[in-house]
Scaffold this motif. Structure first.
Motif: not given
Length: 419
Positions: A59-63
């Protein structure tokens, strides 16, 4: 001396060799299943914790989209205007008030400045520690066009001002446009917002069916998939196939399509979103208003506050805490193994107390098999373990193999912990 031998043998049975003896007892299968269930539960718990940690890291990599309010301010100032110089009807009110225009410096020439500012409104009831530095206005727009309604023959400076954001460009809180003139001017400002994830306008042919006017690409695909599920259009036999109803047939262009073709079909009906258009009238003949005009616009942005909290919880985990967790995991594994060994000993002694004769016979048979295994030898007839059995992989899948490995691992952990 003979009377002491049974006691010595009994102590030997309850030590390292005791597990092999009670493997043949009726209680072993149930107790072993209980132990396996316990280990299985622990593995599921570890797997769930690991999966959740990976999900947060992903989730940290996704928006993570959130809706924020962008407030845009429009204001202007004037300089060198007749009312500022005390000139009325072309005649000077006082000798000291007369000012000559300087073409080189621009002093005394009527002019005005338009200011365009913007800032994100703070989230209500937000804790101070969760606040993040505000973003600059220029990072929230991709392109800006300002159109001035003026006579080109009188003002040849240009009536269109355009700004396009580029890579590694300096960030601004606002923009200033300067022009010469003393006549009222109508201004049209066109803003193309930078939204995350990128928003699209849905073609009315598909938007009216899904009830969506503007959304992200993923959001439109999800809306189409929800429509397919509600209408039961997924093929009952081949779940990869989607059948078209009367409304989807013009969109699909066929009676059925594959599921993986849906994103491509959706892309055909996505259009650039409508820009934000603001109108402003600038009249240099009167003093500017004391307060600027304000317009509120909703924008989709990445939730940096939520990401910051997740990053603090997962990525920035202190090294000391990580070492403590690893130490606790080792201690838990050691205690679990100790409990299992104590349980095995209890079951062993209980089986011996219930039927000593049968238990001794079972234990002797077990010792015989273990001895033959270690010596890699055995009788040719009626052998409990033969050379051909040792060559079979099934031999190493017997229940006692797993138990022996567990005991060896427990001894290793105990030695490591200094017990």
């Amino acid at each position: 001396m003979d009377a002491q031998k049974p006691t010595a043998k009994k102590r030997k049975l309850t030590d390292r060799n005791l597990p092999n003896a009670f493997l043949q007892t009726p209680e072993f299968s149930a107790d072993s299943q209980m132990y396996r269930d316990l280990l299985d539960m622990e593995r599921r718990l570890d797997w769930t914790m690991t999966r959740k940690r990976v999900e947060v890291q992903d989730a940290l990599q996704r928006i993570v989209p959130t809706t924020r309010t962008l407030r845009i301010f429009l204001s202007h100032t004037v300089s060198g205007q007749p009312w500022q110089q005390g000139v009325e009807g072309g005649t000077t009110v006082g000798a000291e008030s007369e000012t000559k225009a300087n073409l080189e410096t621009g002093e005394g020439i009527p002019a005005w400045q338009l200011r365009i500012d913007g800032r994100l409104l703070e989230i209500p009831n937000q804790r101070a520690r969760d606040r993040v530095p505000p973003r600059k206005f220029s990072t929230l727009i991709k392109q800006m066009v300002v159109e001035l309604d003026r006579d080109m023959h009188l003002y040849p400076e240009g009536n269109i001002v355009e700004w396009v954001r580029g890579p590694n460009q300096t960030q601004f809180d606002g923009f200033t446009i300067r022009r010469k003139g003393d006549t009222p001017t109508k201004i049209r400002i066109i803003l193309h917002l930078e939204q995350q994830p990128e928003q699209y306008k849905v073609h009315p042919e598909l938007g009216s069916l899904l009830g969506v006017k503007e959304d992200s690409r993923v959001g439109v695909v999800q809306a189409l998939w929800n429509y397919i599920k509600v209408q039961g259009l997924q093929d009952k036999v081949d779940r990869r196939m989607v059948r078209a109803d009367a409304h989807l047939r013009p969109i699909f262009g066929a009676e059925s399509v594959m599921f993986q073709q849906l994103p491509e079909l959706v892309n055909r009906y996505l259009l650039p979103p409508d820009p934000i258009i603001l109108h402003y009238t600038l009249n240099p003949a009167v003093p500017p208003p004391e307060k600027p005009g304000a317009w509120d616009v909703e924008v989709k942005l990445d939730d940096s506050g939520l990401k910051s909290r997740m990053n603090h919880a997962v990525v920035q985990l202190a090294s000391e805490t990580a070492r403590d967790l690893a130490k606790l995991d080792d201690e838990i594994a050691m205690h679990v193994q100790s409990l299992n060994n104590a349980h095995l000993k209890r079951t062993f002694l209980r089986a011996f107390a219930e039927d000593p004769q049968q238990f001794i016979q079972t234990w002797l048979a077990s010792q015989s098999r273990d001895l033959e295994t270690m010596l890699a030898s055995g009788p040719s007839d009626s052998a409990t373990v033969r050379q051909e059995d040792l060559r079979r992989s099934e031999f190493f899948r017997l229940p006692w193999v797993e138990e022996a490995v567990a005991v060896q691992e427990g001894l290793r952990l105990a030695a490591r912990a200094g017990i």
